[in-house]
Structures are given as structure tokens and as C-alpha cells.
Motif scaffolding. Structure first.
Motif, PDB file in Angstrom:
ATOM      1  N   ARG A  43     -62.162 -49.943  44.977  1.00 37.91           N
ATOM      2  CA  ARG A  43     -61.146 -48.897  45.045  1.00 37.91           C
ATOM      3  C   ARG A  43     -59.892 -49.329  45.810  1.00 37.91           C
ATOM      4  NH1 ARG A  43     -65.260 -48.106  48.511  1.00 37.91           N
ATOM      5  NH2 ARG A  43     -64.836 -47.165  50.535  1.00 37.91           N
ATOM      6  N   SER A  44     -58.792 -49.190  45.138  1.00 42.18           N
ATOM      7  CA  SER A  44     -57.501 -49.366  45.789  1.00 42.18           C
ATOM      8  C   SER A  44     -56.699 -48.120  45.427  1.00 42.18           C
ATOM      9  CB  SER A  44     -56.794 -50.619  45.259  1.00 42.18           C
ATOM     10  OG  SER A  44     -56.455 -50.436  43.909  1.00 42.18           O
ATOM     11  N   PRO A  45     -55.733 -47.738  46.256  1.00 38.98           N
ATOM     12  CA  PRO A  45     -54.992 -46.493  45.982  1.00 38.98           C
ATOM     13  C   PRO A  45     -54.404 -46.469  44.570  1.00 38.98           C
ATOM     14  CG  PRO A  45     -54.392 -47.395  48.129  1.00 38.98           C
ATOM     15  CD  PRO A  45     -55.279 -48.405  47.469  1.00 38.98           C
ATOM     16  N   ALA A  47     -55.506 -48.076  41.870  1.00 37.82           N
ATOM     17  CA  ALA A  47     -56.552 -47.906  40.864  1.00 37.82           C
ATOM     18  C   ALA A  47     -57.010 -46.449  40.826  1.00 37.82           C
ATOM     19  CB  ALA A  47     -57.726 -48.820  41.174  1.00 37.82           C
ATOM     20  N   ALA A  50     -54.461 -44.349  39.074  1.00 37.30           N
ATOM     21  CA  ALA A  50     -54.478 -44.592  37.626  1.00 37.30           C
ATOM     22  C   ALA A  50     -55.677 -43.898  36.975  1.00 37.30           C
ATOM     23  CB  ALA A  50     -54.522 -46.089  37.367  1.00 37.30           C
ATOM     24  N   ILE A  51     -56.824 -43.922  37.650  1.00 36.77           N
ATOM     25  CA  ILE A  51     -58.021 -43.267  37.094  1.00 36.77           C
ATOM     26  C   ILE A  51     -57.778 -41.761  37.002  1.00 36.77           C
ATOM     27  CG2 ILE A  51     -60.436 -42.680  37.585  1.00 36.77           C
ATOM     28  CD1 ILE A  51     -60.685 -45.500  38.864  1.00 36.77           C
TER      29      ILE A  51
ATOM     30  N   GLY B 126     -55.084 -48.633  36.098  1.00 35.73           N
ATOM     31  CA  GLY B 126     -56.504 -48.450  36.418  1.00 35.73           C
ATOM     32  C   GLY B 126     -57.258 -49.756  36.537  1.00 35.73           C
ATOM     33  N   ALA B 442     -57.439 -51.644  51.801  1.00 38.06           N
ATOM     34  CA  ALA B 442     -57.850 -50.689  50.755  1.00 38.06           C
ATOM     35  C   ALA B 442     -59.232 -50.094  51.014  1.00 38.06           C
ATOM     36  CB  ALA B 442     -57.833 -51.379  49.403  1.00 38.06           C
TER      37      ALA B 442
END
Lengths: 317, 522
Positions: A43-45, A47, A50-51, B126, B442
Motif C-alpha cells: 500500500r502506498s497513498p 495506489a 487509484a483503487i 493503481g 508508505a
């Protein structure tokens, strides 16, 4: 009769609509962000954002519901956020598995339960009743998971008659299908068989002591006609009611059974969807299950009215 | 790292479990289907979007990467022809790719395909690869099979990154045809190609005739079946319904060793499991760390006392029957690049010292700690053991079992005191450190912030001299351990149980089951 059925169908549709709202809101009330569950380790902010955007999770809940119901009415239940597969396809693949499992379990429960119940009632106070009662107690008490593992150890490993897991459609290979479905059906059906046995026995005991049975006997009817034609027929109304109510348990019991025997049915689909917060799959599964529940209730009500016309007349007035 | 080949008897459990066994070189006959039981259903079969560890095992069967890891944890070329050439300033990386490789859809692998894949990994909305490829400024083909990458700054972990999903090359033709639906029609270079997927039930791969080394592939088909429950996985192995069981727990491994028809593979993992402590996460992940007014967050001596109260060996013995490794740092001692501390070097439990530290800190005992744990049986037991051990040193630990998705949400938001924090591990030490321990990293759910550590992380990424890197990570690990914001407890081992008739399997330190050479023993 048609009017009665129409009224029940209308009521069912309203229930289904209300259920869809409850399901939609209920799933979103679960703690745990689906984007986080989906992103998992990576998990990155960016990603996560975008999800959320891809699955419309950042929209207002009313907009999300409108989109969901709009698509659902067109038969589109969305795409699984976890696997990227269409939910309708996943359900289409899982449904026959669970239905077959439930049908086999039901068959087992009806044959064993009604048979043992009748025997227990007719042979009241004799060893046959004690055995039937003891078996029913066992059927109700044994945990599903334990029974499943024991059956696998006994009949798939020690004496490999049946398979330990997996599913092969009946149409592809009927023998292999049954080899894989018998153990799960026993596990799932054993509890219901016990319930059916007890209900049948109790209802039969009532019927056997009723005036009309005494009359039938006095008229000189054979034992078979008295038990089968009069007592059992009247007892079945109670048994069908119980079966209808227990069908729900059958479907929910399938969740555990499918985990043990790795059957790709509804239960497994649901569990996977819950843990990954796969909203689309979960909504689809619960909606279809609710539909099944409502439909089964409808069938049971109609079955009542066929077995006992007084119910239909009562409802129609 | 030792390498034991062959198929020794598994009845001698002590020696088998104690050693490592990653390969099986018995001769293999052609044909047959191998069913591999996974502990979860993989997510998307798209290397750009995939996030689950279990998905990597499926990719290992069908998607080769630019680089791979070998049994010794070293990075070796796979679709690339040699290790990359890096310019003196570390900003330009060049490599060639194989000329004989073909994707499963029949199209040829070339430099353009590599560029297309790398840019998709970096840019697709994503993408789970975006962070690790963020330093990539541009990629272009300098010849039909030559690739040149330009980086924003020197980035030493790049080769290790390209030995994972970011290095998987996808067929541009399939990407064009299917777009985001590539997940349902994945096409890469690999010994097997995607045949079908039935959600929750199976993923089927079949032998790929286009594969450049197709003659070396023996199996006709590989079926991956998700079976989450360990005992059910074992029952299926014993019944012969599946031939390989992935990620077997210590209890099931012990049980499997009593069955003469089964064999065991194991390799040390690169990841870790530990207890993360909230030392500054007040506004959520990525926000500026703040101050938390609790003895545990405020005073490093209290955290050190908590660390000293824990007996890592005992956790391993009680919960994992001695089959995992105690750990006390982010980098595995098995890592080929800058290996971390060995289990024997981990601090021992010292209750007296812990009590003394609490006294020095002047805190009221017992110090109350709420520990969030996963709902797994393992973490439930670890929680109880930690609870009992910490009590002796003056801590009152309350356990709060929390389901995975909820735990992620709560810990990322900073709503916790302590939680079980684990990581599956990466080949390069940076992959086990940067996202977790860098200020605003992250995955820095601890709110840990240390300028010196940030600087060391940055240096570690740009330092190309291996000896220097090892020193950097050594210093880094010591500094991080001194802060006790993440208390490392143990490293799992990758236990894979297979039928004895299965030969040619390979299970390396990245935990993936390699089926390319596998088959049924002659």
C-alpha cells in the motif's frame, strides 16, 4: 390460487428491495477499508487513491447504491475488486456447487430423517426408537468441522473411497462428482436429518394418537395405510415447515462444509469476499442468497397451500 | 547457505527440519498434472496490479522476470542476458534481453516489450509497482534487444526490484488487446501459460510450447488450488488430491513428517514478524509524526524494558515448536546483500534489567499495553506468551484480536498502542526497511522518525559498493533496534510439503515454489 401466488410474489419483491438497501449499507458499515485490504502489503497513498477511484469507493454512498442497483437490474453485479473477474460469473460458477450440495444434503436429510422419525414413532419405546434418538442427538451435537475432518481421515485417507476435496461438475463426470460430493453432503445433511427426524417423530406421535387415525384403524385399514396414508400425510405439513426454515441453515452451514472440502461454492466465495472487503462480490452473493431465501419461503408457502388447502383459502380471503 | 539435494527419508524429522532443503534433483519423467495447494486465493493475475504473496507463486509458473534469485539468494539473469551495467553516477542502467524468448500468445520478446512493461508498472493507475519503480525517469530501447533506463537518482535496489513482479515482462500484444482485463488473459514468457481461472477454486496453467526452454519442462499442467486451512491442506496432501502444499505451518509439518509418502522442502524466509509500537502516528500514515502521551510511546526505556521482557527463543519453542528462527532486525541473516543479525546474536530475556529500566523511567507499574493481534491461532498464542513474559517485568498486556482488514485500517490511522507487524521480505535490504522506517514512509504505521535513519536509508539506496552498503545497513539496524519502535521477534521458514513421487521442485528464500523443472519421479 393465482391471486394468492401473485400477492406473495409482490411481497417478496418488496422484501428483496429492502434487503438490497440493508445489504449495501451493512457491508459498508463493516470496519476495514476495502482499498487497504486490497492493497495489502503494497500500500502506498497513490495506489490506495487509484483503487478507490477505480471501484468508485470515493463516491457518495447514495451514488454508489444507485450505480449498484442500476447495474444489478440489468444483470450486471460488477467486477470483483480482488480477482478482476465478473461477479456474475463467479456466482454462476459457485451457485451450482452450493445448490448441488444443498440438494444432496436435503435428500439425505429427508430420506434419513423422515424414515427414522416414522420408525421411532411407530416403534415407540422399542430399541429402534432409542437408536434413532441417539443418532439424532449425535447429528445435532457433532461440530461440522470435526465431522468433516474425521470423514476425510476415514474415507479419503485411510480407506480412499471418496475424495478429500474439489469439485467436478456432474455433467462432466457423474461418478467423480459423487465421489467428491457424498462426504460434504453427509456433513451438511447430518444436522438437518436429526432435526427432521425429531420433528417427524413428534408429529407422527401426535397423528397416531389422533381421532382420525383411531377411526381409520377401526375401519380395518392396514397398518401401512394408517401410517403412510393418514398419519404421515398429516405430519408432513409440520415437517415441510421445518424443512423450509432449516433450508436457510443448510445454505449457511454450507459455508463451513465448503471450507473443509474446498468446494468452490457460495460459502467459500462469501468468506473470501468478507476477508478482502470485496464489496461487489459480497453484495452479489448476499443479494442472490436473499433472493434464494425469499424464493424458498415463497415455495414453502405455496407447498403448504397445496398440501393443506385451508391455508390457501385463509390467505385468499 | 547449505543446499541439500535428493530425497532423504523424512522419518528422521530432527535432521530434516533442522537443515534446509530447497531442491530435489531426482530424474523426472515427462507428463502429468501437478496440483499445488495455496494458503489463499491469489488476487489479480496482472504483474502490475498484483499484491498478494500467494499470487507470486502462480506468477513463478508463468511469468519470468528480467532477473531471478538463486538458491543462495543471489540475483541472477532470467530474461535479461546478464547483470545490468550501471553508469558511474548510478543514473543510467543498461541491459540486454534474450533473443530466443516468446510470449505465450506467440509474440516475440524484445526491448520494446520490456520498455512497455516497465512503464506500465510505473504509470498504470493503481499499480502496486509504482513506488518501487518511482526512481525510473525513462526507459527506452537502444536496439532490438537492448534497454536503457535513466533514473532520477542512483537506485541500487533496482536489480532486486527487477527480480520480482516489477521485472515481469508482459506481452504488448496482449496488453493492447485486453488492457486492464489482462488479468483474465495474462501472457508472459514462462514454462507454463495461463489456461483458466475459476475464482476461489483453481488456476490452471498448461505447458507453453513457445517457451524458450520448453524441452526442459516436464509437466503438462499445473493446477493451483486455494486451501486456506492448514489441516485441510495436509489432509489433501495425504489423500493425494493435491501433490504440493505451500506455506505449511509448523504443526502441520510435524504431522506430515509422520507420513512416509510425503517429503519436506524448506528455506529461510527474507521477511520478519514482530511487534510494532505507536511512537508518533497521531494523524495517520504519511502525516507528520506527533507526540503520544503514553509511557510506551514517550520513553524509549519503557520500550526497551518491554523488548527485554520477551524471550524470542521461547516464543519459537512454544508457538512454533522450534521450527522458525528468532529474529532481531529487519534484514534476514540469509540475505545475500548485507545480511542481518543471526538468531544467536539476538538479545536474551533479562527481567531484572527490564525492571531496572522501568524504575529509571519513573513510570507507574504495571505499564498497561493493548496489543492488537491477528485472529490467527499463531498470533493468539504469541500474544498469550508475550502477555505472560511481560507481566514478570512489570507490564500488563491486554490482547485485542483484530481481523486483518480492520487491523490495517486502525493501525494505519494510528489507533493503536502495539500490534503484530510483519513483512514477507524482499531480496534487497532496502525493501525491508525504507517503507517502514523512513519518516512518513508508505508503511511507517509506527510514526517512527529519525533524521539519521532517513539519511542512512538514502545512502543505502545510492551506495554501490557492497561492503559499504553492508556497513550502512548494519548501522541502520542498530539505530532502529535502539529505538525499539518495531520489536522484531521471529522469521518464518518457507515450509513446503510434497508427495514423495514429486521431484524437481525448487523452493528458494523468496518462498516461491518453482515448478519449471518439476514432475513425477522416474
Amino acid at each position: 390460487m393465482a391471486k394468492y401466488v401473485l400477492t406473495r410474489v409482490r411481497q417478496s419483491l418488496i422484501t428483496l428491495f429492502l434487503v438490497s438497501i440493508v445489504v449495501f449499507a451493512g457491508i459498508r458499515a463493516l470496519p476495514g477499508d476495502p482499498a487497504l485490504a486490497l492493497a495489502g502489503e503494497e500500500r502506498s497513498p497513490e495506489a490506495l487513491a487509484a483503487i478507490r477511484s477505480e471501484y468508485g469507493l470515493d463516491d457518495n454512498i447514495v451514488i454508489q447504491y444507485g450505480r449498484f442497483i442500476g447495474h444489478a437490474l440489468q444483470g450486471d453485479l460488477g467486477t470483483s475488486s480482488r480477482t478482476g473477474l465478473p461477479v456474475a460469473d463467479a456466482i454462476g460458477e459457485a451457485l451450482p456447487v452450493t445448490l448441488e450440495l444443498a440438494a444432496l444434503a436435503l435428500l439425505l436429510a429427508v430420506v434419513l430423517g423422515i424414515g427414522a422419525g416414522v420408525v421411532a414413532a411407530v416403534r415407540r419405546g422399542k430399541p429402534a426408537e432409542w437408536i434413532a434418538n441417539a443418532l439424532a442427538l449425535l447429528g445435532l451435537s457433532i461440530p461440522t468441522f470435526w465431522l468433516g475432518i474425521v470423514l476425510v481421515l476415514a474415507f479419503a485417507i485411510a480407506v480412499p473411497v471418496f475424495a478429500a476435496s474439489g469439485y467436478v461438475p456432474f455433467g462432466t463426470d457423474p461418478v467423480d462428482n459423487l465421489r467428491r460430493m457424498v462426504l460434504p453432503a453427509i456433513v451438511l445433511g447430518s444436522g438437518l436429518a436429526a432435526v427432521v427426524m425429531r420433528q417427524t417423530r413428534a408429529a407422527m406421535l401426535d397423528s397416531l394418537s389422533a381421532d382420525y387415525v383411531r377411526t381409520a384403524r377401526a375401519k380395518g385399514l392396514s397398518r401401512r395405510e394408517v401410517v403412510g396414508g393418514h398419519a404421515l400425510r398429516n405430519s408432513l405439513v409440520t415437517v415441510v415447515t421445518v424443512l423450509g426454515l432449516q433450508l436457510g441453515h443448510l445454505i449457511s452451514g454450507a459455508v463451513v462444509t465448503e471450507q473443509i472440502f474446498v468446494l468452490p461454492g457460495f460459502g467459500k466465495l462469501t468468506i473470501d469476499a468478507v476477508f478482502t472487503r470485496d464489496y461487489a462480490t459480497l453484495q452479489g452473493v448476499v443479494l442472490v442468497t436473499s433472493f434464494a431465501y425469499i424464493f424458498i419461503n415463497l415455495l414453502v408457502d405455496v407447498a403448504y397451500s397445496v398440501i393443506d388447502p385451508r391455508i390457501r383459502l385463509g390467505g385468499a380471503r | 547457505m547449505s543446499l541439500t539435494a535428493g530425497c532423504g527419508s523424512l522419518q528422521s524429522s530432527a535432521t530434516e527440519v533442522g537443515g534446509e532443503r530447497m531442491t530435489d534433483d531426482r530424474p523426472v519423467r515427462d507428463g502429468g498434472t501437478l496440483t499445488v495447494a495455496l494458503n489463499a486465493d491469489p488476487d489479480k493475475l496482472d504483474p502490475t496490479l498484483a499484491q498478494t504473496l500467494v499470487g507470486r507463486t502462480v506468477f513463478a509458473g508463468m511469468c519470468e522476470k528480467l532477473y531471478d534469485t538463486d538458491a543462495d539468494g543471489r540475483i541472477v539473469p532470467q530474461l535479461a542476458t546478464a547483470r545490468p551495467e550501471v553508469s558511474a553516477d548510478g543514473r543510467t542502467v543498461t541491459f540486454d534481453v534474450r533473443k530466443d524468448a516468446t510470449f505465450s500468445d506467440g509474440s516475440k520478446l524484445d526491448a520494446d516489450a520490456v520498455v512497455t512493461s516497465l512503464l506500465r508498472h510505473r504509470d498504470l493507475a493503481g499499480s502496486a509497482r509504482a513506488t518501487e519503480l518511482a526512481p525510473l525517469k525513462s526507459a527506452r530501447a537502444t536496439g532490438p534487444y537492448s534497454v536503457k533506463l535513466t533514473l532520477k537518482q542512483a537506485y541500487v535496489p533496482l536489480t532486486a526490484v527487477l527480480a520480482d513482479r516489477a521485472g515481469m515482462v508482459m506481452s504488448p500484444a496482449a496488453l493492447k488487446k485486453y488492457g486492464k482485463n489482462f488479468t483474465n488473459h495474462p501472457s508472459c514468457v514462462g514454462p507454463f501459460k495461463f489456461a483458466e481461472r475459476v475464482g476461489g477454486d483453481r488456476i490452471v496453467l498448461t505447458k507453453d510450447a513457445h517457451y524458450y526452454d520448453a524441452d526442459a519442462v516436464h509437466l503438462d499442467k499445473v493446477v493451483y488450488k486455494p486451501i486456506p486451512d492448514g489441516s485441510v491442506r495436509l489432509a489433501n496432501l495425504r489423500s493425494g488430491d493435491v501433490q504440493v502444499g505451500d506455506q505449511m505451518g509448523p504443526v502441520d509439518v510435524k504431522s506430515a513428517l509422520t507420513d512416509g509418502k510425503l517429503q519436506l522442502f524448506n528455506s529461510p524466509s527474507l521477511g520478519y514478524q514482530g511487534i510494532g509500537i505507536n511512537v508518533g502516528n497521531v494523524k495517520g500514515l504519511g502525516a507528520k509524526p506527533g507526540t503520544i502521551d503514553s509511557p510506551l510511546a514517550r520513553d524509549v526505556r519503557v520500550r526497551e524494558a518491554f523488548d527485554l521482557a520477551i524471550d524470542r527463543d521461547l516464543i519459537n519453542k512454544v508457538v512454533f515448536q522450534g521450527m522458525y528462527e528468532p529474529a532481531c532486525g529487519p534484514v534476514s541473516p540469509e540475505s545475500a546483500i548485507a545480511p542481518g543479525a543471526r538468531a544467536s546474536q539476538c538479545p536474551k530475556r533479562d527481567v531484572a534489567a527490564a525492571r531496572k529500566l522501568l524504575k529509571q523511567a519513573g513510570v507507574k507499574t504495571p505499564v498497561r499495553i493493548e496489543l492488537k493481534t491477528s485472529t490467527t491461532p499463531e498470533w493468539s498464542r504469541i500474544g498469550q506468551v508475550v502477555q505472560a513474559m511481560a507481566k514478570g517485568a512489570g507490564f500488563d498486556v491486554t490482547l485485542r484480536p483484530t481481523e486483518y482488514a480492520t487491523m490495517l485500517e486502525e493501525t494505519d490511522a494510528g489507533q493503536y498502542q502495539a500490534f503484530n507487524s510483519g513483512w514477507s521480505g524482499r531480496l534487497d535490504p532496502d525493501g525491508n526497511i525504507a517503507s517502514f522506517l523512513q519518516t512518513r514512509g508508505a508503511m511507517n504505521a509506527y510514526g517512527y522518525s529519525d533524521k539519521k535513519v532517513d539519511a542512512l536509508i538514502a545512502r543505502g539506496r545510492t551506495e554501490s559498493d557492497t561492503g559499504e552498503r553492508a556497513k550502512i545497513y548494519d548501522e541502520l539496524a542498530r539505530r532502529v533496534n535502539d529505538a525499539h519502535a518495531l520489536i522484531y521477534l521471529y522469521r518464518q521458514k518457507n515450509y513446503v510439503v510434497a508427495g514423495k513421487d514429486v521431484a524437481g521442485l525448487r523452493v528458494y528464500g523468496d518462498g516461491l515454489i518453482r515448478v519449471k523443472d518439476a514432475g513425477y519421479a522416474k
